[in-house]
Design an enzyme around this catalytic site. Structure first.
Site, PDB file in Angstrom:
ATOM      1  N   GLY A 416       0.812  -1.210   0.000  1.00  0.00           N
ATOM      2  CA  GLY A 416       0.000   0.000   0.000  1.00  0.00           C
ATOM      3  C   GLY A 416       0.847   1.263   0.000  1.00  0.00           C
ATOM      4  N   SER A 417       0.323   2.307   0.615  1.00  0.00           N
ATOM      5  CA  SER A 417       0.952   3.628   0.512  1.00  0.00           C
ATOM      6  C   SER A 417       2.291   3.748   1.224  1.00  0.00           C
ATOM      7  CB  SER A 417      -0.007   4.695   1.047  1.00  0.00           C
ATOM      8  OG  SER A 417      -1.132   4.809   0.196  1.00  0.00           O
TER       9      SER A 417
END
Length: 676
Positions: A416-417
Site C-alpha cells: 500500500g501507501s
C-alpha cells in the site's frame, strides 16, 4: 600353516531349489563352506540360521538352548541398536601340525554410538550324525565379542546431551529444557469402579476419557506400575489439587519449554518426537525412537547445533557387574546455545498489542540491522506441540478463521501507501521528482486519457497544488501515479528494485520472495498502481522494514540479522544518495508532525519520529467492495534505535491505517522511554 582359498558358493535362486543350508547339509559341506555361511548369517543377523552351523554340544556347555541362544544374540545386538554388520575381511587357515581349521574374520558393527570394530576366530570340529559326519563351528561366548566368557554380559548405556537454549539479546530464555510434572495412574489404586474414576479424572483434568483408556489398555500395563497420562503445565504443583484423586500420581519429566508460549511461536518453533519418517531419513543414525527433533522455526533451522551429540558406553561386564572391557565409548557433547538479537520484552508487548486482530509486526534496529521483534498474530502455544494437544485444542486451532498456524511476518502483502517513500526516492534519484515541484490535481479521481477505459486512480483527500511532502503527508495516490508515469517503467523498476527486491536476506527464517511485478511492468495502469504499493507489488514486513533503513543510514540499506554474535558489524549496501535519503526522511517526519499527516497520532515529545502509513485494497477487480489491510512504518530520527513495521488485516471501516498506529503507539512510546 597355510591358507585355504575361500570358496564363494553361488546357488541358483529358482523355484523349488532348497535353502542354502539344506544344500550344504545334503552335500556334506566343507569347513570353507560352513565358515562362509556362518559369517554370512552373522552379518545378516540371522541367528536362528547361524545356530544350525554350530556344535550344539558346545552351546549346551554354556547352558544355552537354541531358544536362549538366539534370544541372547537378539538382546545384545538389538540392545546396542545394531543397524548393520559389514564384513571387512575373512580367511580360513589350516594348521598342518594339528590338522585343524581356523577361521578369522573382522566386521564393522554400526551401533547407536557409531562403528564398533570386532574380530573373531572360529574353530571347527566334525560331529557324527545319523547321516555321517558334518563340520560344525566350535562355539564359545567370545564369538559374541572377543574376550567374553561364561556369565559375561554386554552393557549399553546412552548419555543424552542437554539441548542448547535459545536466548534473547539479554540472555532471557525463549526455549529451554525444564522439569515439569507428568500425571499418571497406578491402575491398582483407582478403586473398585475404574470406569467411574476415569470419567471423574477426565472431567477434573479436562483430558478426554479416551486418552485414559488407551494408556491403560497398553500391553505392558500392570496393576502396580505408573502409567503416564499427560504432561502438566509448567506452573502446575501437585499441592494445588483440591480433591482426593485415588490412583493419581505425579513424577517429574524433563521436556522442552517455551516461556513466551504463543508470543514467539512462529519464530522459535517447537520440537516433537522423531517420527518413523524422520528415522528413515536419518542416514547418519543420529536419532533413535523417542528422541526429540526440531520441527519448525529456529528449533528446526538450528537442530544440529542445538541437539549436541549423544554419548554412551558399550562394555563387557562379568557376572558381578564389574567392567572387563570397553567396546565403544563416546563422550556426550551438549548442544550449543543460540543467542538472538530479539528483545523478549518488546516481542511480548507487541504481541499483546496485536491481540484480537490478524497481523504482524517486525522491529529492527535501523543502524545495526538487529531484529528486535518478529510477531505474528494469532498464534499457538508450542508447549502443546511438545506435550500433545487434545482433540478439542487441535480443533479450536485448525478451525480458527484467523489461521493461527500461518506465519504472517514471513508472508507477502501489497504494501500500500508505505511504498510511496520508495517511489519518492526512486523519482528523486531519476531526477524527475523534486520536493518543491507542485502538481495541479483536481478531484478524487484521475486517469491519464481515454486509453485507460474505465480505470481511475483515486485518492482520499482533495487538494491542489500538491508537492512531494504534501503527497507523503496525507498520502496522495494520484500524485505518485503521475510521478511514476513521468519517471517511466524502466527507471521506476531500476531504482525501486535496489531497495532489496533482489536480496536474499539470508536470515534463518523462511521469507517469501518479494516482487515488484509478476513479469515486468508492461503497461501504464500497472505502473501507476505500483507507484502507491498496489498493482502486483508484494513484500514481507521484514523486507519492508529493511527497505526503510536507507532513510536513516545516509542512503545505505542495512541487512537484517537475527543471530547475536560478538563483534557483529552491520552489513549495508548503498541504495540511494545521502541527499535523497535526507530529503525523504524530512518528508516522512512531516507525516507525523503535520496535523493532517496520516501518522500524526504517533507524535511524541520523546523523539522526532518519521513514518509512512498505508492501506492496501484486496479485490479481484475494479469497482468491487474488497477488504483493506492497514500498514505503518515508523522510526526515531534523533537517536535511531528502532524501526517498526506493522500490518493489521481487514481494517476497512475501522479507521484504516489510523487503527494500526493506535495499536502500536503505547508499545512504541514505552520502548522509547525505556531506551532514552
Amino acid at each position: 600353516m597355510k591358507k585355504i582359498i575361500i570358496l564363494v558358493l553361488v546357488v541358483a535362486l529358482t523355484v523349488g531349489v532348497l535353502p542354502l543350508w539344506h544344500y550344504l547339509k545334503a552335500n556334506k559341506a566343507t569347513p570353507e563352506e560352513v565358515f562362509n555361511e556362518y559369517v554370512r548369517q552373522f552379518s545378516q543377523q540371522n541367528y536362528e540360521e547361524m545356530f544350525k552351523l554350530i556344535s550344539e554340544g558346545d552351546v549346551e556347555t554354556y547352558d544355552y538352548t537354541k531358544k536362549s541362544f538366539t534370544e541372547k544374540y537378539h538382546a545384545i545386538f538389538s540392545g546396542i541398536e545394531t543397524s548393520s554388520i559389514e564384513v571387512l575381511s575373512k580367511e580360513l587357515l589350516y594348521e598342518d601340525d594339528s590338522e585343524t581349521y581356523k577361521g578369522l574374520f573382522k566386521v564393522k558393527i554400526n551401533t547407536f554410538l557409531g562403528e564398533v570394530s570386532a574380530s573373531y576366530q572360529t574353530f571347527f570340529k566334525e560331529e557324527k550324525t545319523k547321516d555321517g559326519k558334518e563340520w560344525k563351528i566350535k562355539w564359545n561366548p567370545s564369538l559374541i565379542f572377543a574376550g567374553m566368557e561364561k556369565g559375561d554380559k554386554v552393557s549399553a548405556q546412552s548419555f543424552l546431551p542437554q539441548r542448547g537454549e535459545i536466548l534473547d539479546r539479554n540472555g532471557n530464555p525463549l526455549a529451554l529444557d525444564k522439569d515439569v510434572y507428568e500425571m499418571g495412574i497406578i491402575p491398582g489404586k483407582l478403586g473398585e469402579s475404574k470406569e467411574a474414576e476415569i470419567i471423574k479424572l477426565s472431567a477434573y483434568f479436562k483430558i478426554p476419557e479416551q486418552r485414559f483408556r488407551q494408556a491403560l489398555d497398553q500391553k505392558w500395563v500392570t496393576e502396580d506400575i505408573f502409567v503416564p497420562i499427560a504432561v502438566m503445565p509448567a506452573e502446575f504443583q501437585p499441592e494445588s489439587l483440591d480433591e482426593d484423586l485415588p490412583g493419581v500420581y505425579f513424577q517429574t519429566k524433563r521436556i522442552r519449554y517455551y516461556p513466551e508460549k504463543d508470543r514467539a511461536a512462529h519464530l522459535i518453533g517447537y520440537v516433537k518426537q522423531a517420527t518413523s519418517e524422520d528415522l528413515k531419513k536419518d542416514a547418519d543414525h543420529v536419532y533413535t525412537s523417542g528422541d526429540y527433533i526440531g520441527k519448525s522455526g529456529l528449533e528446526q533451522v538450528y537442530e544440529k547445533q542445538l541437539r549436541g551429540k549423544k554419548g554412551g558406553i558399550i562394555q563387557i561386564k562379568n557376572e558381578k557387574g564389574e567392567q572387563k572391557s570397553i567396546l565403544k565409548q563416546v563422550d556426550v557433547i551438549n548442544g550449543k546455545n543460540i543467542n538472538l538479537t530479539i528483545d523478549a520484552a518488546l516481542q511480548s508487548n507487541m504481541y499483546e498489542a496485536m491481540k484480537q486482530d490478524a497481523g504482524a509486526v517486525s522491529a529492527i534496529h535501523p543502524l545495526t540491522g538487529e531484529m528486535l521483534a518478529l510477531v505474528s498474530y494469532p498464534s499457538f502455544d508450542p508447549n502443546l506441540m511438545v506435550s500433545g494437544m487434545t482433540a478439542e485444542q487441535w480443533k479450536a486451532y485448525s478451525e480458527n478463521p484467523q489461521l493461527p498456524f500461518l506465519n504472517r511476518f514471513s508472508s507477502l502483502y501489497a504494501p500500500g501507501s508505505t511504498f510511496k517513500a520508495i517511489t519518492a526516492a526512486s523519482g528523486l534519484t531519476a531526477g524527475t521528482t523534486f520536493p518543491e515541484k507542485k502538481r495541479e490535481i483536481s478531484g478524487l479521481q484521475w486517469r491519464k486519457d481515454n486509453s485507460w477505459g474505465g480505470y481511475f486512480v483515486t485518492r482520499v483527500k482533495e487538494a491542489s497544488p500538491v508537492d512531494m511532502v504534501d503527497a507523503l503527508s496525507y498520502s496522495d495516490n494520484i500524485y505518485f501515479a503521475q510521478e511514476a508515469l513521468e519517471m517511466g517503467a524502466a527507471n521506476f523498476e531500476k531504482n525501486a528494485s535496489t531497495f532489496g527486491f533482489q536480496e536474499d536476506f539470508q536470515l534463518p527464517i523462511h521469507l517469501k520472495k518479494s516482487q515488484l511485478s509478476n513479469d515486468g511492468i508492461e503497461n501504464e495502469v500497472l505502473l501507476a498502481d505500483s507507484a502507491y504499493g498496489q498493482g502486483e507489488v508484494l513484500m514481507s514486513i521484514v523486507h519492508l522494514g529493511a527497505a526503510f533503513t536507507p532513510f536513516v543510514n545516509d542512503g545505505n540499506m542495512v541487512m537484517p540479522v537475527l543471530i547475536k554474535e560478538e563483534n557483529n558489524k552491520p552489513i549495508d549496501k548503498p541504495v540511494i544518495s545521502s541527499e535523497v535519503a535526507s530529503t525523504v526522511q524530512k518528508a516522512l517526519i512531516q507525516v507525523v508532525e503535520r496535523g493532517n499527516g496520516t501518522a500524526h497520532n504517533l507524535k511524541t515529545a520523546k523523539e522526532v519520529l518519521a513514518a509512512k502509513t498505508g492501506t492496501a485494497e484486496l479485490k479481484s477487480k475494479k469497482g468491487e467492495d474488497g477488504k483493506e489491510n492497514g500498514f505503518v512504518v515508523v522510526f526515531d530520527t534523533k537517536s535511531p534505535s528502532i524501526l517498526l513495521t506493522a500490518i493489521v488485516e481487514d481494517v476497512k471501516n475501522r479507521g484504516g491505517s489510523h487503527y494500526v498506529t493506535a495499536k502500536i503507539k503505547p508499545v512504541l512510546d514505552q520502548y522509547l522511554t525505556e531506551n532514552e
